[in-house]
Every structure is written in C-alpha cells, then in structure tokens.
Design a protein around this motif. Structure first.
Motif, PDB file in Angstrom:
ATOM      1  N   SER A   1       0.826  -1.215   0.000  1.00  0.00           N
ATOM      2  CA  SER A   1       0.000   0.000   0.000  1.00  0.00           C
ATOM      3  C   SER A   1       0.853   1.255   0.000  1.00  0.00           C
ATOM      4  O   SER A   1       0.535   2.245  -0.669  1.00  0.00           O
ATOM      5  CB  SER A   1      -0.927  -0.001   1.213  1.00  0.00           C
ATOM      6  N   SER A   2       1.963   1.203   0.751  1.00  0.00           N
ATOM      7  CA  SER A   2       2.833   2.381   0.857  1.00  0.00           C
ATOM      8  C   SER A   2       3.511   2.723  -0.461  1.00  0.00           C
ATOM      9  O   SER A   2       3.946   3.855  -0.682  1.00  0.00           O
ATOM     10  CB  SER A   2       3.897   2.146   1.931  1.00  0.00           C
ATOM     11  N   GLU A   3       3.609   1.730  -1.378  1.00  0.00           N
ATOM     12  CA  GLU A   3       4.283   1.941  -2.664  1.00  0.00           C
ATOM     13  C   GLU A   3       3.327   2.426  -3.747  1.00  0.00           C
ATOM     14  O   GLU A   3       3.769   2.923  -4.784  1.00  0.00           O
ATOM     15  CB  GLU A   3       4.951   0.641  -3.121  1.00  0.00           C
ATOM     16  N   ARG A   4       2.033   2.294  -3.522  1.00  0.00           N
ATOM     17  CA  ARG A   4       1.076   2.595  -4.590  1.00  0.00           C
ATOM     18  C   ARG A   4       1.023   4.079  -4.910  1.00  0.00           C
ATOM     19  O   ARG A   4       0.950   4.473  -6.073  1.00  0.00           O
ATOM     20  CB  ARG A   4      -0.306   2.061  -4.204  1.00  0.00           C
ATOM     21  N   LEU A   5       1.060   4.916  -3.885  1.00  0.00           N
ATOM     22  CA  LEU A   5       1.063   6.356  -4.141  1.00  0.00           C
ATOM     23  C   LEU A   5       2.346   6.795  -4.839  1.00  0.00           C
ATOM     24  O   LEU A   5       2.337   7.747  -5.626  1.00  0.00           O
ATOM     25  CB  LEU A   5       0.871   7.128  -2.836  1.00  0.00           C
ATOM     26  N   LYS A   6       3.446   6.094  -4.573  1.00  0.00           N
ATOM     27  CA  LYS A   6       4.707   6.405  -5.256  1.00  0.00           C
ATOM     28  C   LYS A   6       4.589   6.135  -6.757  1.00  0.00           C
ATOM     29  O   LYS A   6       5.230   6.815  -7.571  1.00  0.00           O
ATOM     30  CB  LYS A   6       5.854   5.592  -4.659  1.00  0.00           C
TER      31      LYS A   6
ATOM     32  N   LEU B   1      -6.766   6.123 -14.615  1.00  0.00           N
ATOM     33  CA  LEU B   1      -7.511   5.090 -13.911  1.00  0.00           C
ATOM     34  C   LEU B   1      -6.513   4.091 -13.341  1.00  0.00           C
ATOM     35  O   LEU B   1      -5.649   3.581 -14.072  1.00  0.00           O
ATOM     36  CB  LEU B   1      -8.479   4.378 -14.864  1.00  0.00           C
ATOM     37  N   PHE B   2      -6.614   3.826 -12.051  1.00  0.00           N
ATOM     38  CA  PHE B   2      -5.757   2.842 -11.394  1.00  0.00           C
ATOM     39  C   PHE B   2      -6.607   1.632 -11.012  1.00  0.00           C
ATOM     40  O   PHE B   2      -7.704   1.780 -10.464  1.00  0.00           O
ATOM     41  CB  PHE B   2      -5.106   3.440 -10.147  1.00  0.00           C
ATOM     42  N   VAL B   3      -6.108   0.433 -11.321  1.00  0.00           N
ATOM     43  CA  VAL B   3      -6.834  -0.805 -11.050  1.00  0.00           C
ATOM     44  C   VAL B   3      -5.924  -1.752 -10.275  1.00  0.00           C
ATOM     45  O   VAL B   3      -4.778  -1.997 -10.684  1.00  0.00           O
ATOM     46  CB  VAL B   3      -7.297  -1.483 -12.358  1.00  0.00           C
ATOM     47  N   LEU B   4      -6.434  -2.281  -9.172  1.00  0.00           N
ATOM     48  CA  LEU B   4      -5.680  -3.246  -8.364  1.00  0.00           C
ATOM     49  C   LEU B   4      -6.058  -4.648  -8.825  1.00  0.00           C
ATOM     50  O   LEU B   4      -7.209  -5.077  -8.677  1.00  0.00           O
ATOM     51  CB  LEU B   4      -5.998  -3.059  -6.879  1.00  0.00           C
ATOM     52  N   ALA B   5      -5.086  -5.358  -9.407  1.00  0.00           N
ATOM     53  CA  ALA B   5      -5.323  -6.680  -9.983  1.00  0.00           C
ATOM     54  C   ALA B   5      -4.717  -7.765  -9.104  1.00  0.00           C
ATOM     55  O   ALA B   5      -3.757  -7.529  -8.356  1.00  0.00           O
ATOM     56  CB  ALA B   5      -4.722  -6.753 -11.382  1.00  0.00           C
ATOM     57  N   SER B   6      -5.253  -8.974  -9.232  1.00  0.00           N
ATOM     58  CA  SER B   6      -4.742 -10.097  -8.441  1.00  0.00           C
ATOM     59  C   SER B   6      -3.319 -10.450  -8.843  1.00  0.00           C
ATOM     60  O   SER B   6      -2.488 -10.770  -7.997  1.00  0.00           O
ATOM     61  CB  SER B   6      -5.655 -11.314  -8.615  1.00  0.00           C
ATOM     62  N   ASN B   7      -3.037 -10.388 -10.128  1.00  0.00           N
ATOM     63  CA  ASN B   7      -1.688 -10.707 -10.613  1.00  0.00           C
ATOM     64  C   ASN B   7      -1.575 -10.223 -12.050  1.00  0.00           C
ATOM     65  O   ASN B   7      -2.575  -9.972 -12.724  1.00  0.00           O
ATOM     66  CB  ASN B   7      -1.419 -12.217 -10.531  1.00  0.00           C
ATOM     67  N   LEU B   8      -0.328 -10.079 -12.512  1.00  0.00           N
ATOM     68  CA  LEU B   8      -0.047  -9.622 -13.868  1.00  0.00           C
ATOM     69  C   LEU B   8       0.890 -10.610 -14.552  1.00  0.00           C
ATOM     70  O   LEU B   8       1.557 -11.414 -13.884  1.00  0.00           O
ATOM     71  CB  LEU B   8       0.592  -8.232 -13.833  1.00  0.00           C
ATOM     72  N   PRO B   9       0.975 -10.595 -15.879  1.00  0.00           N
ATOM     73  CA  PRO B   9       1.897 -11.496 -16.580  1.00  0.00           C
ATOM     74  C   PRO B   9       3.326 -11.353 -16.059  1.00  0.00           C
ATOM     75  O   PRO B   9       3.772 -10.255 -15.717  1.00  0.00           O
ATOM     76  CB  PRO B   9       1.791 -11.040 -18.037  1.00  0.00           C
ATOM     77  N   LYS B  10       4.022 -12.467 -16.006  1.00  0.00           N
ATOM     78  CA  LYS B  10       5.410 -12.532 -15.537  1.00  0.00           C
ATOM     79  C   LYS B  10       5.551 -12.068 -14.081  1.00  0.00           C
ATOM     80  O   LYS B  10       6.636 -11.691 -13.646  1.00  0.00           O
ATOM     81  CB  LYS B  10       6.343 -11.699 -16.439  1.00  0.00           C
TER      82      LYS B  10
ATOM     83  N   PRO C   1     -14.857  -7.173 -12.158  1.00  0.00           N
ATOM     84  CA  PRO C   1     -14.537  -7.340 -10.732  1.00  0.00           C
ATOM     85  C   PRO C   1     -13.041  -7.151 -10.482  1.00  0.00           C
ATOM     86  O   PRO C   1     -12.204  -7.715 -11.199  1.00  0.00           O
ATOM     87  CB  PRO C   1     -14.960  -8.777 -10.444  1.00  0.00           C
ATOM     88  N   VAL C   2     -12.697  -6.341  -9.491  1.00  0.00           N
ATOM     89  CA  VAL C   2     -11.288  -6.054  -9.189  1.00  0.00           C
ATOM     90  C   VAL C   2     -11.091  -6.075  -7.676  1.00  0.00           C
ATOM     91  O   VAL C   2     -12.044  -6.165  -6.900  1.00  0.00           O
ATOM     92  CB  VAL C   2     -10.872  -4.673  -9.759  1.00  0.00           C
ATOM     93  N   LEU C   3      -9.843  -5.994  -7.269  1.00  0.00           N
ATOM     94  CA  LEU C   3      -9.551  -5.857  -5.846  1.00  0.00           C
ATOM     95  C   LEU C   3      -9.684  -4.408  -5.403  1.00  0.00           C
ATOM     96  O   LEU C   3      -9.852  -4.123  -4.221  1.00  0.00           O
ATOM     97  CB  LEU C   3      -8.149  -6.387  -5.546  1.00  0.00           C
ATOM     98  N   GLY C   4      -9.593  -3.502  -6.370  1.00  0.00           N
ATOM     99  CA  GLY C   4      -9.737  -2.083  -6.085  1.00  0.00           C
ATOM    100  C   GLY C   4      -9.576  -1.296  -7.361  1.00  0.00           C
ATOM    101  O   GLY C   4      -8.969  -1.762  -8.329  1.00  0.00           O
ATOM    102  N   ALA C   5     -10.130  -0.073  -7.393  1.00  0.00           N
ATOM    103  CA  ALA C   5      -9.984   0.793  -8.562  1.00  0.00           C
ATOM    104  C   ALA C   5     -10.277   2.219  -8.143  1.00  0.00           C
ATOM    105  O   ALA C   5     -10.875   2.473  -7.089  1.00  0.00           O
ATOM    106  CB  ALA C   5     -10.928   0.362  -9.688  1.00  0.00           C
ATOM    107  N   GLY C   6      -9.840   3.169  -8.971  1.00  0.00           N
ATOM    108  CA  GLY C   6     -10.103   4.562  -8.685  1.00  0.00           C
ATOM    109  C   GLY C   6      -9.271   5.495  -9.536  1.00  0.00           C
ATOM    110  O   GLY C   6      -8.397   5.056 -10.289  1.00  0.00           O
ATOM    111  N   ARG C   7      -9.552   6.794  -9.392  1.00  0.00           N
ATOM    112  CA  ARG C   7      -8.794   7.802 -10.136  1.00  0.00           C
ATOM    113  C   ARG C   7      -7.433   8.056  -9.514  1.00  0.00           C
ATOM    114  O   ARG C   7      -6.580   8.691 -10.119  1.00  0.00           O
ATOM    115  CB  ARG C   7      -9.583   9.104 -10.185  1.00  0.00           C
ATOM    116  N   SER C   8      -7.231   7.593  -8.301  1.00  0.00           N
ATOM    117  CA  SER C   8      -5.935   7.733  -7.639  1.00  0.00           C
ATOM    118  C   SER C   8      -5.426   6.350  -7.257  1.00  0.00           C
ATOM    119  O   SER C   8      -6.171   5.360  -7.289  1.00  0.00           O
ATOM    120  CB  SER C   8      -6.050   8.616  -6.386  1.00  0.00           C
ATOM    121  N   ALA C   9      -4.158   6.293  -6.878  1.00  0.00           N
ATOM    122  CA  ALA C   9      -3.522   5.008  -6.570  1.00  0.00           C
ATOM    123  C   ALA C   9      -4.001   4.403  -5.259  1.00  0.00           C
ATOM    124  O   ALA C   9      -3.609   3.288  -4.920  1.00  0.00           O
ATOM    125  CB  ALA C   9      -2.003   5.179  -6.547  1.00  0.00           C
ATOM    126  N   THR C  10      -4.863   5.113  -4.512  1.00  0.00           N
ATOM    127  CA  THR C  10      -5.441   4.485  -3.321  1.00  0.00           C
ATOM    128  C   THR C  10      -6.415   3.385  -3.716  1.00  0.00           C
ATOM    129  O   THR C  10      -6.606   2.423  -2.965  1.00  0.00           O
ATOM    130  CB  THR C  10      -6.171   5.527  -2.461  1.00  0.00           C
TER     131      THR C  10
END
Length: 742
Positions: free
Chosen positions: A508-513, A544-553, A719-728
């Motif tokens: 979480s602390s890295e997302r705003l970075k 748009l920021f989207v929190l995904a379960s996992n990404l390729p590689k 369906p996502v783990l989270g989404a929004g206009r900011s990295a929160t």
C-alpha cells in the motif's frame, strides 16, 4: 540462446551479431543468401544485399563458424507489407536455408538480422522464424542511426562502401571508402538532403572487412572494379566488384563468439561452408485445426452465459463472461474456449470476423495458467484470420471466482471496417518489448491508438527490471513512448487516458509512489517536447488505477495508454464548451450540484472524443444516499436499502455519465465502451450487480426515448480488488467511458 546469424556482409548484420553476444547469446552458425549467378553483383531485391557476395565465403574462416549459403532462386512475388508463404518468392529461399541450419544444428533457437528501419524486411524474417519456431533477434531495430553508426565505428566495425545511390555520393569517389572516413560527410548529406546515415533508404551498402568477431583473420581487398549502373547527374548509382582479396591472419585469437564445446557434430567442423540445395517442402506450414474442431466439444447453457454490447455501429465492444456454479464448474481451458467461441459467433452474426477486432481484454482467474490460456487463444486469433494485423491485447488476473464467474472473461473492441493500422514487432530488440504471440504492440483506428498493456520489461533481455514498482513503471512508460514514436506522437502530449494496473503484491505504501512517478515522468517528458520540438499539440490525460490479483510474468505494474493521433496539420486541445444550449435533463430527482465535479475526470476532443473516469468513493456514496428524496422516490429508497444502496448509486452514476455525454454534444450511440469496475469487498455477486445496473439503464431508456436499449447490456462489469482515479484504489464503483463520433 544459440543463434544463427543472417549475414549479408554489411556493417549492420555484423554489428547485430555483436549485440547478440552483448546480451548473452551465442552465435553458432552463419547464413547467407547469394545470387544464382556468381558473376552478378546485385539482384533486383527488396530483401537481400548481395554486392560483395564473392567475399562472404571467407567469413566462415574469419569467425571460425560454419557458414550455410543458398543461391536465390525466387523473386519478389508477394509485394504486400505483411508476408504470407508464397511459392516462388525469394523469402522461401530464406526459409529453406534456415530450415536446413535448424536440421543440422537442432540447438539453434534464434535468428539474428541487421534490420534497422525496414518493416518489409523485418516482417519477412519474422514470418520465416514463426514458421520454423525460431526467435527473431533484431537489436538494431528503430535505433537512432547517427548514434548507431558512431557505435559501430567505436566498437571496431571496419566496413567499406560497396554501393552508392544517393545525392552527394559519387561511385568513383566514394566506393571502397571506410565508414569511419565517411562519417562526417554522411552527416553533412543528412543535413543537406535528408539521407539515412546508416544507408537504410538504399543510399549506400557496405562490406565488413574486419570486426571483433573476426577472431582468426581480417579480409584485405587487393583489387576491385567500379561498375556504374546509372550515370544520373544528380544521384549516380555504382557498385564495387571485388577482383582479388586475401586473408590476413591474426595472432592469439581469443574467441568473442562465445562458442563452447558443442554437442552437435556439425559445429566441430568450424570454418566449413555448406551450400544448401532443395525446394520448399509442401508440408512446411503448420496446419491449424478449424476452430470448430477445437471448440464444438464444449457446451454451455444459456443461463450461464452473459454477453454485453455497446450500441455504436462503427466501433463497439462485445463482452462475454460465464456465471459459475458448482454443477457447471470447468477449467480455464474450457471456459476460455466457450467465451472465445461465443464472441466469434457474435462477430459472425454481425457480419464480421476476428480481422475486425482492434483490441482484446483477456481476464483470467489464475495467472499461473497463462500458458494454457495462450495455447487456447492462438487457436482462435491467428495471422491467417487477421491479414491486416492481429489485435492488441491486455491480460490480467482478476478475482473472477470470488464474484461467481467462470475462469475466463473476454472483451473485444470491434470496427466495422478494415482501416486499422497495426504495429506488430515480433523480433527481440532494444526498441520495445517484442510481441511474439498473436497480439500486437498497438492498433490505430480512426485517430485512436490502442496500446497493448506494457510491462516494465527491458526490451533486449525481455526480463522485468529490478528495483520495485516505480522502476518497472518507468520502463513501461519508456516502452510505451517507443511505440508511440512509431505513430509520430508521444504519450506525454497525445494521451487521452492511462489505465495503470497494479499487482496486489505492491505494498500500500508503494502505490502512491507509482502515481507520483507517473506524474513526474509525464511532466518531464512534456517539458522536453516543448523545449526541444516546440510542440503545440497537447492533451491533458486522465487516469484510472486498477488493483489486480496478478499480472503477466508476476510484474508489479502494467500500463495501458490510449492516445489521440492527429494529422500534423491539426492542433489538439482539450475543449471548453458553452453548455447553456446542451443542458442535460434531470433524472431520478438528481439535481446539479458543484460537488458533482469532484466525482469525475474527463478528456474531450471537440466533436470527436469524450473520455470519462467517474469515481464513487465511500464519502461520495454516503453523500448520495443521504440526500433527501421526495415522495415519488420512496420506493427507490426502500429498494436501495435492500441492495446496500447500490440501486441509488447505480442511478447516480448513469445520471452523471448521461449529463457529461449530453453536455459535450455526444450521445449513448457514440459510446464504444463502458466498463464498471467494482471491488470484491462489496461482497455482491456479479449477476446481482449486473441486474441493478441493467434496471437503471432500462429506466433511463424510458425517460430518454432517443436512447436505444434492446437485448444485450451496454456495459461491462469488471470485478477487481480495487480501482479509482488515484492510486489508493478505494472506490465503491469506478466507471470508464469512451465515446467517439463517427
């Protein structure tokens, strides 16, 4: 990888070999194509350089490697940019040559070539590699030619000109001269006449006489003859015909070719030359089973299938997902087959096919099964079905099972014409990450550039950058910029919006970075563009920021830019309109309030594009649901209580989107895609949420007779783990809308 290097004798193919070694590969063989007649210096060919072919035979001894050669029997028969196997074409000679190398040296897995700017040549090498199951390495691709020429000279490429055909280059004066000697003069010609300093426009060709890879000997040209092909007074054409040469052997030949003891007997015969004969095998092409043969075994009940489609006729999206139940539970492979088959059936019903698809979003439940997903994907989306280029693609893992879905979910963007322009580079290079599979880096259609999801991959090694999410993001942005340059635009000035997928493994602390890095990178690039190029075209992008379960590689970040690409004559700017004559009607009792402006971002290109990111946070949701309702809406309030207030929120989202669309002179018939992201923390099945939004849209259609809602839904729920206009990424609902006028 063990590499066979295509060598013409020119500086480019030799320096490409040096780059292969720099990136950890091993050159194990050389391959060369030469004229059928030894007395001929040059062929009328767009593919092959043959001037100086009489000397190439010495490369085997100079490098201590086997050299495979074939005489060119074919001609240019398939003249379109993208190549398909054509009997009698000169490209088939390359196929036969490399097929024989692979037969004799089975450990070969890659092919090196010196392509710098020619799509024609690159695409043909990639086509042959694809047919043979080899990887194309093109480390000079899209490199700055001035810097590249200087690199070659600095790193010991000793090459002479063997052909000249440009203004300012005279056969009698400039043939046989070293590139180091001509360097400054070539740059002068670039300033005067705009020539390519590396000769990529056919201005000149070279022959390498020595380089660090020539560990055993260098070539000394004793005598040559200048042959004039054209005495044109402006740009005469001439070639150098070698008459005599010898090898000057080197002392202490420490190998730079990276050659090791080989498990293959052919490599023990280093220095030997093999002439490859034979015709192209008739069964050389990989046979693809018809889709029906792979998919008919999979059945699905209608009550498990969900399809949506936007209503725009010229460009629209189709989405397909499966409702999962214990009785119908299947694996990813079966679920993906079902949704791909359903999408394909829909396309056929509308009179289209996969060739009309611009972009594909592939959502899967488990990234560990990515290889399985790809194997199924390539049985549907093939180069044969997409002759104008395969669609771009983004793949992410989402919590599909948690909201009652199957293991695969597909969304496609479709055009009703074949005017798309596709960039698909399969070669590994220093330019941008390769797309070896059937998906492209970017697709341009009607001034909108859709880029494939970009990871923070180091292009020449195709490995993720070390250093965490911000380092990956910066590399992904650099990769995106490299792709944008191919369309004469920049992500810093032409982006409409960015979708940033963050892996759940990012703290979480890295997302705003990540957000801060993105802002700083774009600002820095924009300053550079204005200072260096005085660019006036600019858009202010939305995010748009989207929190995904996992990404390729197992990447930490994936970025997907959408750009507006204009003609050079146009000026791009975000538009501010007089809204007095385009006031949207009020629905469900919602009235305009100043705080509504804080709910969304928009990017509007006047009379062309309207992009909106609408964000409903917990605070906004509480405000919406706490507003007083009149008596006529008491029933709506009671319904909202039962669905956790989602009924009220869905109506507000649609009200506000409708208001933005109308006030910017667009309509719902202009919408090409509408995605509604919701977090699994809502604990609401997707079918329930889908019914709520469908009901709200039906109500809007009743209040707005001009709006057509018939049959399929016009929105895609994601369906996502989270989404929004900011990295929160803490929204309850996030809406992503894109509308474009025809």
């Amino acid at each position: 990888m063990k590499v066979v290097a295509l060598v013409s004798g020119g500086k480019d193919s030799c320096y490409a070999m040096m780059k292969c070694i720099q990136y950890g590969h091993q050159i194990v063989a050389l391959a060369n194509l030469m004229p059928a007649d030894d007395s001929v210096d040059e062929l009328d060919s767009y593919m092959y350089q043959t001037v100086g072919h009489q000397i190439i035979v010495s490369y085997a001894e100079c490098m201590g490697l086997p050299l495979f050669r074939r005489r060119i029997h074919g001609s240019t028969r398939h003249q379109k940019l993208s190549y398909r196997m054509t009997p009698g074409d000169e490209v088939e000679d390359m196929y036969i040559l490399l097929n024989e190398v692979k037969r004799q040296i089975p450990s070969v897995t890659a092919v090196s070539s010196g392509a710098i700017a020619s799509d024609y040549q690159r695409l043909r090498v990639e086509s042959v590699c694809s047919r043979l199951g080899l990887v194309s390495l093109a480390y000079l691709w899209k490199q700055d030619q001035s810097l590249l020429l200087q690199e070659m000279i600095t790193n010991g490429i000793n090459a002479i000109t063997v052909k000249v055909a440009a203004m300012g280059l005279e056969p009698g004066k400039h043939l046989g001269k070293e590139i180091a000697f001509l360097d400054l003069y070539l740059h002068k010609l670039k300033e005067s006449y705009g020539i390519n300093v590396c000769g990529e426009g056919g201005e000149y060709e070279t022959l390498t006489l020595d380089c660090p890879l020539f560990v055993n000997a260098r070539i000394v040209l004793d005598e040559f003859q200048v042959v004039l092909h054209s005495a044109d007074s402006i740009a005469p054409v001439g070639v150098l015909h070698p008459l005599a040469f010898h090898l000057e052997y080197k002392a202490g030949s420490a190998s730079l070719t990276g050659s090791r003891e080989s498990e293959n007997s052919i490599q023990e015969k280093t220095g030997l030359v093999f002439e490859v004969q034979g015709e192209c095998p008739q069964n050389s092409e990989a046979m693809c089973l018809p889709v029906a043969e792979v998919t008919d075994s999979v059945e699905v009940t209608d009550n498990r299938l969900n399809i949506s489609r936007t209503k725009k006729d010229s460009t629209f999206s189709i989405c397909c997902w499966l409702q999962e139940t214990q009785k119908t539970s299947a694996g990813l492979l079966d679920d993906l087959r079902v949704v791909l088959k359903q999408i394909e059936s829909k396309l056929v019903r509308y009179g289209f096919d996969w060739g009309h698809v611009l972009y594909i979003h592939l959502y899967i439940s488990d990234m560990n099964e990515f290889a399985v997903a790809n194997e199924t994907y390539v049985k549907f989306i093939t180069h044969e079905k997409c002759p104008r280029g395969v669609p771009s693609r983004s793949t992410i893992e989402l919590p599909l099972l948690e909201v009652g879905l199957g293991k695969a979910y597909i969304e496609v963007l479709v055009a009703n014409d074949q005017s798309k322009r596709v960039l698909h580079v399969q070669s590994i290079s220093c330019w941008a990450p390769s797309c070896i599979g059937p998906y492209s880096q970017a697709t341009l259609h009607k001034e909108v550039l859709q880029m494939a999801g970009q990871l923070g991959l180091d292009p020449p090694t195709m490995t993720l950058c070390n250093g965490g999410p911000t380092v990956e993001l910066e590399q992904a942005l650099q990769n995106s910029e490299a792709v944008a340059k191919c369309f004469n635009c920049s992500i810093s000035t032409s982006a409409i919006y960015f979708v940033v997928y963050c892996s759940t493994y990012v703290a979480s602390s890295e997302r705003l970075k990540i957000q801060e890095k993105l802002d700083a990178f774009l600002k820095q690039m924009r300053v550079w563009h204005f200072e260096e190029r005085s660019m006036s075209k600019v858009l202010d992008p939305i995010f748009l920021f989207v929190l995904a379960s996992n990404l390729p590689k197992s990447a930490l970040v994936e970025i997907k830019p959408i750009l507006y690409v204009t003609d050079d004559s146009e000026t791009v700017s975000e538009t501010v309109q007089d809204l007095s004559c385009m006031k949207a009607p009020s629905h469900w009792g919602f009235q305009h309030a100043n705080w509504h402006e804080s709910c969304f971002q928009k990017c509007v290109v006047h009379e062309k594009i309207c992009a909106v990111i609408l964000s409903i946070t917990c605070e906004i949701a509480a405000r919406i649901c706490s507003e007083s309702l009149d008596a006529s809406q008491s029933k709506d309030c009671q319904t909202s209580q039962a669905d956790g207030g989602m009924g009220r929120l869905s109506r507000f989202c649609i009200y506000l989107l409708n208001k933005i669309i109308v006030e910017n002179n667009f309509s719902w018939e202009d919408v090409t895609n509408l995605r509604l992201y919701f977090p699994t923390s809502l604990s609401m099945p997707m079918v329930t949420l889908s019914a709520i939004f469908s009901s709200a849209f039906d109500e809007l259609a009743v209040m707005n007779p001009r709006m057509k809602i018939d049959g399929d839904s016009i929105f895609n729920l994601v369906p996502v783990l989270g989404a929004g206009r900011s990295a929160t990424m803490d929204d309850i609902i996030t809406c992503e809308l894109f509308a474009q006028k025809s």
